[in-house]
Design a protein around this motif. Structure first.
Motif, short mmCIF file in Angstrom:
data_model
loop_
_atom_site.label_atom_id
_atom_site.label_comp_id
_atom_site.label_asym_id
_atom_site.label_seq_id
_atom_site.Cartn_x
_atom_site.Cartn_y
_atom_site.Cartn_z
N MET A 1 -7.36 4.93 7.98
CA MET A 1 -8.15 5.28 6.80
C MET A 1 -7.58 4.54 5.59
O MET A 1 -6.37 4.34 5.51
N SER A 2 -8.44 4.15 4.65
CA SER A 2 -7.98 3.43 3.47
C SER A 2 -8.85 3.78 2.27
O SER A 2 -10.03 4.09 2.42
N ARG A 3 -8.24 3.73 1.08
CA ARG A 3 -8.95 3.97 -0.18
C ARG A 3 -8.48 2.93 -1.19
O ARG A 3 -7.29 2.81 -1.46
N PRO A 4 -9.41 2.18 -1.79
CA PRO A 4 -9.02 1.21 -2.80
C PRO A 4 -8.40 1.90 -4.01
O PRO A 4 -8.65 3.07 -4.27
N MET B 1 -3.65 19.77 -2.94
CA MET B 1 -2.70 19.43 -3.98
C MET B 1 -1.81 18.26 -3.55
O MET B 1 -1.61 17.30 -4.30
N LEU B 2 -1.29 18.31 -2.33
CA LEU B 2 -0.41 17.26 -1.85
C LEU B 2 -1.15 15.92 -1.65
O LEU B 2 -0.64 14.87 -2.01
N THR B 3 -2.36 16.00 -1.11
CA THR B 3 -3.14 14.78 -0.90
C THR B 3 -3.55 14.16 -2.23
O THR B 3 -3.43 12.95 -2.43
N ASP B 4 -4.00 14.99 -3.17
CA ASP B 4 -4.35 14.49 -4.51
C ASP B 4 -3.15 13.84 -5.18
O ASP B 4 -3.27 12.79 -5.81
N TRP B 5 -1.98 14.45 -5.04
CA TRP B 5 -0.77 13.89 -5.64
C TRP B 5 -0.48 12.51 -5.07
O TRP B 5 -0.20 11.56 -5.82
N GLY B 6 -0.56 12.36 -3.75
CA GLY B 6 -0.31 11.06 -3.13
C GLY B 6 -1.29 10.00 -3.57
O GLY B 6 -0.90 8.86 -3.88
N ILE B 7 -2.56 10.34 -3.63
CA ILE B 7 -3.59 9.39 -4.06
C ILE B 7 -3.38 9.00 -5.53
O ILE B 7 -3.49 7.83 -5.90
N ASN B 8 -3.05 9.99 -6.37
CA ASN B 8 -2.80 9.69 -7.78
C ASN B 8 -1.59 8.77 -7.95
O ASN B 8 -1.59 7.88 -8.79
N GLU B 9 -0.55 8.99 -7.16
CA GLU B 9 0.63 8.12 -7.20
C GLU B 9 0.25 6.69 -6.83
O GLU B 9 0.68 5.73 -7.48
N ALA B 10 -0.55 6.53 -5.78
CA ALA B 10 -0.98 5.20 -5.37
C ALA B 10 -1.78 4.53 -6.49
O ALA B 10 -1.56 3.35 -6.79
N ASP B 11 -2.69 5.27 -7.11
CA ASP B 11 -3.49 4.72 -8.20
C ASP B 11 -2.60 4.28 -9.36
O ASP B 11 -2.79 3.20 -9.93
N GLU B 12 -1.63 5.11 -9.73
CA GLU B 12 -0.73 4.76 -10.84
C GLU B 12 0.09 3.52 -10.53
O GLU B 12 0.42 2.75 -11.43
N LEU B 13 0.43 3.32 -9.26
CA LEU B 13 1.20 2.15 -8.84
C LEU B 13 0.31 0.93 -8.58
O LEU B 13 0.80 -0.15 -8.29
N GLY B 14 -1.01 1.12 -8.66
CA GLY B 14 -1.93 0.02 -8.41
C GLY B 14 -2.04 -0.36 -6.94
O GLY B 14 -2.28 -1.51 -6.61
N LYS C 1 -3.43 0.57 -2.78
CA LYS C 1 -4.38 1.29 -1.93
C LYS C 1 -3.67 2.49 -1.31
O LYS C 1 -2.47 2.45 -1.05
N SER C 2 -4.43 3.55 -1.04
CA SER C 2 -3.94 4.69 -0.28
C SER C 2 -4.35 4.49 1.17
O SER C 2 -5.50 4.13 1.43
N CYS C 3 -3.45 4.73 2.11
CA CYS C 3 -3.77 4.58 3.53
C CYS C 3 -3.27 5.79 4.30
O CYS C 3 -2.33 6.45 3.89
N HIS D 1 0.85 -1.18 0.00
CA HIS D 1 0.00 0.00 0.00
C HIS D 1 0.89 1.24 0.00
O HIS D 1 2.08 1.15 0.25
N LEU D 2 0.31 2.38 -0.29
CA LEU D 2 1.03 3.65 -0.20
C LEU D 2 0.46 4.41 0.98
O LEU D 2 -0.73 4.69 1.03
N LYS D 3 1.32 4.70 1.96
CA LYS D 3 0.88 5.44 3.13
C LYS D 3 1.06 6.93 2.88
O LYS D 3 2.15 7.40 2.61
#
Length: 106
Positions: free
Chosen positions: A90-93, A25-38, A40-42, A5-7
């Protein structure tokens, strides 16, 4: 958490600079990075920030009460220990907002 996962790193924006988009901006960037890497965001969040992270699609999956039993603690630690240090997990698929049927810890 037993799977990859990406924390997201906790952040706090100085009061003089809030509501200008830096935190988003920073939170969106982290979530987008997690999505690109396949992945979950935590995030580990303090309780009052749960609604903020829910706006980003993360869901509250669990809570932890830290063990604050420390030998010879500093005065500040004693105060923090009485303030209720409960932490929300907290977690996001990957690629979608949290839902109970696809949520859970990685």
């Amino acid at each position: 958490m037993t799977r990859s996962h990406l924390k997201l790193q906790q952040l706090d924006v100085h009061t003089d600079y809030r509501s200008r988009g830096a935190g988003r901006m920073l939170t969106d960037w982290g979530i987008n990075e997690a999505d690109e890497l396949g992945l979950k965001s935590c995030e580990e969040s303090i309780l009052f920030a749960i609604p903020i992270y829910e706006k980003y699609g993360l869901g509250h999956i669990d809570s932890l009460e830290p063990d604050v039993a420390v030998l010879n603690p500093m005065p500040k630690w004693k105060g923090d220990a009485t303030d209720g240090l409960r932490v929300a997990m907290m977690s996001r698929p990957t690629g979608q907002n949290y839902r109970d049927d696809v949520g859970g810890a990685p």
